[in-house]
Design an enzyme around this catalytic site. Structure first.
Site, PDB file in Angstrom:
ATOM      1  N   ASP A 156      88.101 -28.191 114.802  1.00 34.22           N
ATOM      2  CA  ASP A 156      89.344 -28.974 114.860  1.00 34.22           C
ATOM      3  C   ASP A 156      89.310 -30.354 114.189  1.00 34.22           C
ATOM      4  OD1 ASP A 156      89.353 -26.991 116.793  1.00 34.22           O
ATOM      5  OD2 ASP A 156      89.768 -28.322 118.464  1.00 34.22           O
ATOM      6  N   GLU A 201      95.242 -25.128 124.058  1.00 32.49           N
ATOM      7  CA  GLU A 201      94.334 -26.152 123.536  1.00 32.49           C
ATOM      8  C   GLU A 201      95.106 -27.134 122.649  1.00 32.49           C
ATOM      9  OE1 GLU A 201      90.081 -23.890 123.463  1.00 32.49           O
ATOM     10  OE2 GLU A 201      91.261 -23.529 121.669  1.00 32.49           O
TER      11      GLU A 201
HETATM   12  C1  FRU Z   1      89.889 -25.748 119.873  1.00 36.01           C
HETATM   13  C2  FRU Z   1      88.746 -26.129 120.788  1.00 36.01           C
HETATM   14  C3  FRU Z   1      89.148 -27.274 121.712  1.00 36.01           C
HETATM   15  C4  FRU Z   1      87.844 -27.904 122.047  1.00 36.01           C
HETATM   16  C5  FRU Z   1      87.074 -27.769 120.762  1.00 36.01           C
HETATM   17  C6  FRU Z   1      85.599 -27.579 120.922  1.00 36.01           C
HETATM   18  O1  FRU Z   1      89.487 -25.067 118.726  1.00 36.01           O
HETATM   19  O2  FRU Z   1      88.326 -24.999 121.526  1.00 36.01           O
HETATM   20  O3  FRU Z   1      89.885 -26.869 122.849  1.00 36.01           O
HETATM   21  O4  FRU Z   1      87.953 -29.251 122.447  1.00 36.01           O
HETATM   22  O5  FRU Z   1      87.626 -26.646 120.082  1.00 36.01           O
HETATM   23  O6  FRU Z   1      84.948 -27.654 119.698  1.00 36.01           O
END
Ligand code: FRU
Length: 481
Positions: free
Chosen positions: A22, A199
């Site tokens: 992300d 998320e």
């Molecule tokens: C989304 C996610 C978030 C988390 C991060 C961990 O892709 O799963 O919810 O904070 O990636 O890398």
């Protein structure tokens, strides 16, 4: 797999080495766009998650910076946001400088997820973790991805945080005066798509049809799985926010993964590879700009590129436009300057038009026509059907250079155009991706595909009319900077 097939993208950010997911902490400050990102400094898989950092003056060419916030033996640094604390509400900038504050999820070794702070007094170059961490702990294993913004209400300005209780399909809203003490206000959800964990939420205002007096709030909710194209995807909900509660304009019906009714919800993108997208802080309200991770948890660990794994989408300017009786999100890509352009090429059936390494194509099909286009390198190909009669676009990447047995990568995507939308489509092709902007940006479809250097577009079939390549723009040199 050939090195050229899996060459580095020119206009999409990739880390020099290792894993990325992300985008985090998108913030514009003093002429610089900062992109932080989920990064494993030690390997090609998701682990030892830290915040990497890159900067750009134009959202197109990025320069990677030293690792910003490293994991340690107690925590990984999961997704979150960054703000510039102009009033020094946090007290971090007691030396007279301006603090950039990151609000991240501390994913601890014992399985707790809580919100924590780090701050930088040198414009994002070096970071200190706050000694009072965590600042918001619900004792939850799935409380994550805080997005913080400044809200100006009747009682003055304060900070608002949206974060998810991921497994409950809920976005929680909190407020704070100093970024350190947070008070719960309200929650949104479950609603709409809920076939996976929620998320990376975002919440921001936009004028409707450019009219500042008719402002609406947009909530973005990424979910995995349960996206419209399968696996990871991002729905959005338009409504109002009164400083305390977000109220959606509609009651979205609950939809599980693979429910055909998913196509009736509002989606940021209709492809497989646009996830966890969030917007910049620090820009004027009408300049809402988003970057997303160009991958999907279904196969992110199988991406064949080396020595990095993971890319970002192009930055996209968001606006709200009335269509089909409701405000909908429009995305327009931020592109490098075009240095060479071909105008009005009539695409004859079977004729192949060569494409530059980084290309923008604007294609128009006459009313009611159905056209089959192919982007190919002679070996690998992506097929696109624009159906002006049915008002739909299909994209087939089953032959798009993804070797190995990853069945969920071998997919065909479909989007439906809004009623009456002209069949004019913009494609942006880089190494490793194709991005489709249709109906003037009201529909986008982002896909990882792998084509070699020698790319062509070919009109395979057309009926009921004809196809015009309105423009082929060569963006290659514009992205070189
Ligand atoms: C989304 C996610 C978030 C988390 C991060 C961990 O892709 O799963 O919810 O904070 O990636 O890398």
């Amino acid at each position: 797999p050939s090195a050229r097939l899996h060459a580095r993208p020119r206009a999409h950010f990739t880390p020099a080495r290792n894993w990325m997911n992300d985008p985090n902490g998108l913030v514009y400050h003093r002429g610089t766009y900062h992109l932080f990102f989920q990064h494993n400094p030690n390997g090609l898989g998701h682990g030892d998650i830290s915040w990497g950092h890159a900067t750009s003056a134009d959202l197109v060419s990025w320069e990677e910076q030293p690792l910003a916030i490293p994991y340690d033996e107690n925590e990984q640094i999961f997704s979150g946001s960054a703000v510039v604390d102009h009033t020094n509400s946090s007290g971090f900038a007691d030396d007279g400088s301006v603090a950039m504050v990151a609000i991240y999820t501390s994913a601890t070794r014992d399985g707790t997820q809580a919100q924590a702070l780090a701050y930088s007094l040198d414009e994002g170059q070096t970071w200190q973790k706050y000694a009072g961490n965590p600042v918001l702990d619900r004792g939850s294993a799935d409380f994550r991805d805080p997005k913080v913004f400044r809200y100006s209400g009747e009682d003055g300005e304060h900070w608002v945080m949206v974060a998810v209780e991921a497994a409950e399909h809920r976005v929680l809203l909190y407020r704070s005066d100093d970024l350190k003490r947070w008070t719960y206000m309200s929650s949104y959800g479950p609603a709409g798509a809920m076939g996976g964990v929620w998320e990376c939420p975002d919440l921001f205002p936009l004028p409707v049809d450019g009219d500042a007096s008719s402002r609406k709030w947009v909530m973005l909710v990424s979910l995995n799985p349960g996206g419209v194209a399968g696996g990871s995807g991002t729905q959005y909900v338009v409504g109002d926010f009164d400083g305390h509660t977000f109220t959606a304009d509609r009651d979205w019906p609950l939809r599980g993964a693979d429910d055909p009714g998913l196509a009736d919800l509002d989606w940021l993108d209709w492809g497989r590879d646009c996830y966890a997208g969030v917007t910049f802080s620090g820009l004027p309200e009408a300049d809402r700009t988003l970057i997303a991770w160009m991958s999907n948890w279904d196969y992110a660990h199988h991406m064949p590129t080396r020595p990095w794994r993971g890319a970002m989408t192009l930055a996209r300017k968001l606006s709200l436009v009335s269509a089909e009786g409701r405000p909908q999100l429009r995305s327009s890509p931020v592109l490098p300057p075009a240095v060479a352009v071909e105008d009005h090429v009539d695409l004859a059936r079977g004729a192949a038009v060569a494409l530059p390494a980084l290309a923008r194509l604007d294609v128009e099909i006459s009313e009611g026509a159905v056209a089959d286009l192919e982007f190919g390198d002679g070996d690998n190909s992506v097929s696109v059907r624009i159906d002006g009669a049915a008002g739909s676009i299909h994209l087939d990447r089953r032959d798009a250079g993804f070797d190995g047995d990853v069945s969920s990568f071998a997919s065909v995507e479909r989007l439906t155009l809004p009623d009456g939308a002209a069949a004019r489509v913009t494609f942006v092709l880089d190494h490793g991706s194709i991005e489709v902007f249709a109906a003037d940006g009201l529909r986008t479809l982002t896909e990882v595909v792998f084509l070699g250097e020698e790319r062509h577009i070919t009109l395979k079939h057309v009926e009921g009319g004809n196809v015009t390549l309105l423009q082929v723009s060569d963006l290659t040199d514009g992205a070189a900077g």
